[in-house]
Design an enzyme around this catalytic site. Structure first.
Site, PDB file in Angstrom:
ATOM      1  N   LYS A  15      -3.240  12.040  -2.921  1.00  6.92           N
ATOM      2  CA  LYS A  15      -2.205  12.148  -1.877  1.00  6.92           C
ATOM      3  C   LYS A  15      -0.847  12.490  -2.480  1.00  6.92           C
ATOM      4  O   LYS A  15       0.131  12.644  -1.779  1.00  6.92           O
ATOM      5  CB  LYS A  15      -2.124  10.844  -1.084  1.00  6.92           C
ATOM      6  CG  LYS A  15      -3.362  10.599  -0.201  1.00  6.92           C
ATOM      7  CD  LYS A  15      -3.145   9.421   0.692  1.00  6.92           C
ATOM      8  CE  LYS A  15      -4.414   8.912   1.326  1.00  6.92           C
ATOM      9  NZ  LYS A  15      -4.916   9.768   2.411  1.00  6.92           N
TER      10      LYS A  15
ATOM     11  N   CYS B 157      -8.183   6.157  10.731  1.00  4.99           N
ATOM     12  CA  CYS B 157      -8.547   4.906  10.031  1.00  4.99           C
ATOM     13  C   CYS B 157      -7.547   3.792  10.329  1.00  4.99           C
ATOM     14  O   CYS B 157      -7.199   3.007   9.436  1.00  4.99           O
ATOM     15  CB  CYS B 157      -8.651   5.107   8.524  1.00  4.99           C
ATOM     16  SG  CYS B 157      -9.901   6.286   8.060  1.00  4.99           S
TER      17      CYS B 157
ATOM     18  N   ASP C 265       0.865  -1.178   0.000  1.00 13.01           N
ATOM     19  CA  ASP C 265       0.000   0.000   0.000  1.00 13.01           C
ATOM     20  C   ASP C 265       0.907   1.236   0.000  1.00 13.01           C
ATOM     21  O   ASP C 265       1.523   1.561   1.021  1.00 13.01           O
ATOM     22  CB  ASP C 265      -0.892  -0.048   1.250  1.00 13.01           C
ATOM     23  CG  ASP C 265      -1.708   1.224   1.428  1.00 13.01           C
ATOM     24  OD1 ASP C 265      -1.508   2.188   0.674  1.00 13.01           O
ATOM     25  OD2 ASP C 265      -2.554   1.242   2.361  1.00 13.01           O
TER      26      ASP C 265
HETATM   27  N1  PLP Z   1      -3.737   3.437   2.894  1.00 14.12           N
HETATM   28  C1  PLP Z   1      -3.122   4.379   3.622  1.00 14.12           C
HETATM   29  C2  PLP Z   1      -1.796   4.071   4.273  1.00 14.12           C
HETATM   30  C3  PLP Z   1      -3.697   5.643   3.760  1.00 14.12           C
HETATM   31  O1  PLP Z   1      -3.091   6.582   4.481  1.00 14.12           O
HETATM   32  C4  PLP Z   1      -4.925   5.894   3.113  1.00 14.12           C
HETATM   33  C5  PLP Z   1      -5.587   7.209   3.277  1.00 14.12           C
HETATM   34  O2  PLP Z   1      -5.350   7.917   4.217  1.00 14.12           O
HETATM   35  C6  PLP Z   1      -5.514   4.887   2.365  1.00 14.12           C
HETATM   36  C7  PLP Z   1      -4.890   3.670   2.272  1.00 14.12           C
HETATM   37  C8  PLP Z   1      -6.799   5.107   1.638  1.00 14.12           C
HETATM   38  O3  PLP Z   1      -6.624   6.025   0.614  1.00 14.12           O
HETATM   39  P1  PLP Z   1      -7.879   6.541  -0.252  1.00 14.12           P
HETATM   40  O4  PLP Z   1      -8.874   7.049   0.758  1.00 14.12           O
HETATM   41  O5  PLP Z   1      -7.315   7.619  -1.098  1.00 14.12           O
HETATM   42  O6  PLP Z   1      -8.394   5.394  -1.003  1.00 14.12           O
END
Ligand code: PLP
Length: 405
Positions: A225, A363, A199
């Protein structure tokens, strides 16, 4: 060396006041601001060049299709993938992970199998795997973190079993900033014949990313991001997996031939791009990647490291402030709590002083559970931030402590 004041002029949103104070934007982990060149590209596309891709033979459709496919090539080069057809556009990290969990899961995961994650994953890299496990009767296993917020890799050899079908790990923790040794993790997993999904949502914008060198099987990230538009993301997958995996959505553009009896799917990458894609977003993302390439990721990394060191030292001046995530290899994310002050009280008061931070569990509830906390205040810096902004954060925190104690 980057000229930060010049760079800041590229980001029109930074030049404003909130509640009568200059905006100090330290929520870059949640989303980044967009350079003018990305905004101008999007405006130009809708203004002069918009038409659906891979559809029409007419001029506008042809040039938009060319730009869309050029964007795919830009992404390929940025992450050093072997082939452009290994780059699938999606809505973002979350939809990329869901796509793999569904498609890879359909093909390879059976009852009794295991998916290996880490304790520091974002919910986006937990919940889709949990849903897969529920569908298939498989289960999750978890690599724990230590007190510094690093993965306890010594557990890996015992956590991987003959039932492990995939290992999913974040390149950088969105809470702790820890940069995980993903290349080493991939090496260990591959020794056991286990594929790895990385990820890259918090990694791609702060680390030089080479998926070929890393040898990961899947790599995912979000456009928003990395200074690009919202609603666009990337799923990189090695050709050998993508060829074998079934499509996870059906519809227009992902087919060669449809009859009521049977559909023949398109070749990669279109097999995984059903329906009208966010082609404007993809082209905007490529513009953002070009912008970063021109600044130089090495320069960006050097400045962000300097900011991290400076801000970490300054925050330590706040009495009773505890930083979560003390790895020696981390990005410019500072998650902290101050004594028994509630994170959201601190965040609300920071906002009134012009400082945008994120508060809460970010999250990553299982990680917060590990530390026995409900959440933190998170200041996430990026290359357009300054030491003066770190000073403003410090002075604001000192005022807040004064006010709340
Ligand atoms: N993975 C990580 C490490 C994140 O920080 C985030 C978002 O903060 C995500 C996944 C999810 O990203 P998105 O909401 O752009 O799909």
């Amino acid at each position: 060396m980057l000229d930060i004041q010049k760079i800041r002029k590229d980001f029109p949103i930074l030049d404003q006041q909130v509640y009568g104070k200059p905006l100090v934007y330290l929520d870059n982990g949640a989303t980044t601001q967009k350079p003018r060149v990305v905004l101008e590209t999007i405006e130009r596309l809708y203004d002069r060049e918009n038409s659906n891709v891979h559809r029409g033979g007419h001029h506008l459709s042809v040039i938009t299709t060319e730009h869309y496919e050029a964007a795919r090539e830009t992404v390929r080069q940025f992450i050093h993938a072997a082939h452009a057809h290994e780059i699938i556009f999606t809505h973002g990290t979350t939809s990329s992970i869901n796509a793999v969990a569904f498609s890879f899961g359909e093909k390879y995961v059976r009852a009794g199998d295991e998916i290996l994650l880490t304790e520091m994953e974002h919910h986006a890299n937990i919940v889709p795997w949990q849903m897969l496990c529920e569908r298939k009767g498989a289960s999750l296993k978890v690599i724990p973190v230590n007190e510094a917020g690093e993965l306890r890799l010594e557990t890996l050899d015992t956590l991987i079993t003959e039932k492990t079908r995939l290992l999913a790990v974040t390149q950088v923790s969105n809470v702790l900033g820890t940069v995980n040794p993903v290349k080493e993790i991939v090496e260990i997993a591959h020794r056991h014949g286990v594929p790895v999904l990385v990820d890259g949502a918090q990694g791609i914008q702060h680390e030089i990313t080479d998926v070929t060198d890393m040898d990961c099987d899947f790599y995912v990230f979000s456009g928003h991001k990395i200074y690009g538009p919202t609603g666009i993301g990337v799923l990189y997958g090695k050709e050998k997996w993508l060829e074998e995996m079934p499509p996870y959505q059906g519809g227009g553009d992902m087919i060669k031939k449809v009859t009521f009896e049977k559909t023949i799917y398109e070749d990669l990458p279109l097999k995984f791009e059903a329906g009208t894609m966010n082609y404007i977003g993809a082209i905007g993302l490529a513009t953002a990647l070009d912008y970063l390439r021109d600044l130089g990721l090495e320069n960006i990394m050097a400045w962000e490291q300097e900011l991290l060191d400076y801000a970490t030292a300054r925050l330590k001046e706040v009495p009773e402030l505890k930083i979560y995530g003390n790895s020696s290899h981390k990005t410019a994310i500072l998650s902290f709590l101050i004594g028994d002050l509630h994170h959201s009280d601190v965040g609300t008061l920071l906002d009134k002083l012009g400082v945008a931070v994120r508060t809460g569990h970010h999250c990553a509830q299982p990680l917060c559970d590990h530390y026995g906390i409900a959440g933190t205040v998170r200041a996430s810096f990026t290359f357009y931030n300054t030491k003066e902004e770190a000073d403003w954060l410090l002075n604001s925190l000192l005022r807040i402590v004064e006010m709340l104690k």
